[in-house]
Design a protein around this motif. Structure first.
Motif, PDB file in Angstrom:
ATOM      1  N   ILE A 125       0.852  -1.208   0.000  1.00 31.25           N
ATOM      2  CA  ILE A 125       0.000   0.000   0.000  1.00 31.25           C
ATOM      3  C   ILE A 125       0.878   1.246   0.000  1.00 31.25           C
ATOM      4  CG2 ILE A 125      -1.719   1.288   1.353  1.00 31.25           C
ATOM      5  CD1 ILE A 125      -2.571  -1.591   2.449  1.00 31.25           C
ATOM      6  N   GLN A 126       1.909   1.224   0.819  1.00 29.64           N
ATOM      7  CA  GLN A 126       2.831   2.371   0.880  1.00 29.64           C
ATOM      8  C   GLN A 126       3.472   2.607  -0.484  1.00 29.64           C
ATOM      9  OE1 GLN A 126       3.725   3.502   4.443  1.00 29.64           O
ATOM     10  NE2 GLN A 126       1.750   2.478   4.541  1.00 29.64           N
ATOM     11  N   GLU A 127       3.920   1.512  -1.098  1.00 25.82           N
ATOM     12  CA  GLU A 127       4.640   1.657  -2.373  1.00 25.82           C
ATOM     13  C   GLU A 127       3.717   2.228  -3.450  1.00 25.82           C
ATOM     14  OE1 GLU A 127       7.870  -0.574  -3.229  1.00 25.82           O
ATOM     15  OE2 GLU A 127       8.264  -0.141  -1.114  1.00 25.82           O
ATOM     16  N   TRP A 128       2.476   1.734  -3.477  1.00 27.31           N
ATOM     17  CA  TRP A 128       1.527   2.197  -4.498  1.00 27.31           C
ATOM     18  C   TRP A 128       1.091   3.634  -4.235  1.00 27.31           C
ATOM     19  CZ3 TRP A 128      -0.610  -0.291  -8.924  1.00 27.31           C
ATOM     20  CH2 TRP A 128       0.000  -1.518  -9.205  1.00 27.31           C
ATOM     21  N   ALA A 129       0.987   3.993  -2.959  1.00 28.34           N
ATOM     22  CA  ALA A 129       0.624   5.387  -2.631  1.00 28.34           C
ATOM     23  C   ALA A 129       1.782   6.308  -3.023  1.00 28.34           C
ATOM     24  CB  ALA A 129       0.324   5.513  -1.140  1.00 28.34           C
ATOM     25  N   LYS A 130       2.976   5.877  -2.716  1.00 31.45           N
ATOM     26  CA  LYS A 130       4.165   6.681  -3.025  1.00 31.45           C
ATOM     27  C   LYS A 130       4.296   6.914  -4.531  1.00 31.45           C
ATOM     28  CE  LYS A 130       9.093   6.397  -2.084  1.00 31.45           C
ATOM     29  NZ  LYS A 130      10.107   5.437  -1.653  1.00 31.45           N
ATOM     30  N   ALA A 131       3.949   5.881  -5.298  1.00 32.08           N
ATOM     31  CA  ALA A 131       4.054   5.985  -6.761  1.00 32.08           C
ATOM     32  C   ALA A 131       2.921   6.845  -7.344  1.00 32.08           C
ATOM     33  CB  ALA A 131       4.028   4.599  -7.386  1.00 32.08           C
TER      34      ALA A 131
END
Ligand code: GAL
Length: 425
Positions: free
Chosen positions: A101-107
């Motif tokens: 979730i963090q990675e997708w939000a960051k992207a």
């Protein structure tokens, strides 16, 4: 509990073989809009669970389209989601777990859910450890629908009785003794599947039982390599080796839910797996205490290694703001969370949902979660990506799996683990 009819199997089998399948459930021509949902709930119990969401969305006049991709949220699933986003066809919403979730939000792919979160006071009701994964830089990006837990043993009752009904294995030695007795009686002691995340489930239960809760938090959640001395790393892999001797050679070809079927049918004594096993058992009308037992993995009593299924909204996916709001409200609705999780084997991701209607394992899981939450022993599952970022997780997958298959010895696996935790794979 009434026995539900297992869902049509062929599509499930197809998806589990690595393919995809889409179900477009027709509504009248004047039906409003379409929500396009991606998820990985393809096993029998999982299909029964997604049906709860599908029905509730349709009942609110929205058209439901889904793509189910096997892979239990790991790389296989994420690759399929990535492809859809890259080709300009993002779904409206996707199931997602842990640090992904963090990675997708960051992207920048995810919509902020702050407005719905504030309106419905998610800050007040979602357990804190889960909020840390649902939020990125203080903003909500995912709606958690449940809390699964992974440090459990699922034991076939009939086989346990054949072994003379020994008490719950409370310690590591008790567990080894039980597995030895099963082998001596001609049973397959431990059912496991082929994927690396399943092997890592064994690893994380052994790690916390060998080193304790404080050690697990420092080493695997805070990624403090100094918390893991080499002798302890080796000890964990020695124990992995001990367990691997109770696994039958067929493990290289089977999925997690086929391993669950072995325990359900009495072809194997037990499985170390997440609470989704309870969902499979419940679908077949099995009851704890009568047909199976759920015991915490020895020496992990008081610890809850959790995995929370969450849903994210993708930017530019189909569906108006109103349709998306309906989806979010449904996902976070206490009644929906109780209903879906009585099927999934998990418990609600809200502290305000009563225990009514949950089986004995579910009620115990709710109690465990409440006390572990207060004692800071509710910690993310490594295998399910709730403990640390995907890069660390996949390095651990690889070395755990290679060790289980005999490609790495205990010393080399221990050294590789230390490197992985210090960010030096
Ligand atoms: C997990 C998911 C569970 C269950 C499991 C096995 O990632 O959180 O709900 O589906 O995979 O497929």
């Amino acid at each position: 509990m009434p026995q539900r009819k297992p869902p049509h199997r062929s599509a499930v089998e197809y998806a589990a073989l690595g393919g995809l399948f889409c179900v477009s459930l027709a509504l009248p021509a004047n039906a409003a809009e379409r929500l396009d949902i991606m998820h990985w709930w393809v096993s029998s119990g999982e299909q029964a669970s997604i049906e709860v969401l599908r029905e509730r969305i349709r009942a609110q006049g929205l058209k439901w389209h889904e793509q189910a991709v096997a892979g239990s949220g790991t790389a296989r699933y994420i690759d399929a989601l990535r492809k859809r986003v890259a080709s300009g066809r993002p779904p409206s919403a996707s199931q997602m777990i842990g640090f992904e979730i963090q990675e997708w939000a960051k992207a920048g792919h995810l919509e902020s859910l702050d407005e719905a979160a504030a309106r419905n006071q998610w800050d007040e009701v979602v357990p804190f450890g889960i909020q840390a994964l649902s939020k990125y830089q203080g903003h909500w990006y995912a709606a958690p629908i449940n809390v699964h837990s992974t440090n459990w043993l699922w034991i076939n009752q009939r086989l346990l009785e054949k072994l003379g009904s020994p008490p719950a294995p409370d310690t590591w030695d008790d567990l080894v003794l039980l597995l030895e007795r099963a082998r001596a009686a001609g049973m397959i002691p431990l059912a496991v599947g082929w994927e690396a995340w399943e092997h890592t489930l064994l690893f994380e239960s052994i790690a916390v039982s060998t080193g304790g809760a404080e050690f697990y938090r420092r080493a695997f959640v805070e990624l403090d390599a100094e918390a893991l001395p080499l002798p302890l790393a080796i000890r964990i892999f020695e124990r992995m080796r001990v367990l691997s001797r109770f696994v039958d050679p067929g493990f290289r070809q089977r999925r997690w839910d086929q391993a669950t079927d072995m325990v359900r049918k009495g072809e194997a004594l037990l499985q170390v797996q997440g609470t989704w096993v309870d969902g499979e058992f419940a679908l077949h009308g099995m009851q704890p205490g009568r047909d199976f037992q759920c015991f915490r993995f020895p020496d992990t009593q008081g610890v809850v290694l959790f995995n929370s299924d969450q849903y994210v909204l993708l930017k530019n996916g189909p569906g108006s703001q109103a349709a998306r709001r309906t989806l979010l409200n449904t996902l976070m609705d206490p009644d929906f969370q109780a209903a879906v999780n009585r099927r999934s084997g998990a418990i609600p991701a809200r502290v305000d949902v009563p225990k009514d209607g949950f089986d004995a394992c579910g009620r115990r899981a709710i109690d465990d979660m409440r006390s572990a939450n207060m004692r800071r022993t509710m910690m993310g599952s490594i295998a399910m990506g709730n403990a640390n970022p995907p890069a660390v997780k996949t390095t651990i997958y690889s070395l755990v799996s290679r060790h289980l298959k005999g490609e790495l010895d205990d010393l080399r696996a221990g050294q590789a683990l230390l490197r992985a935790l210090s960010g030096d794979p």
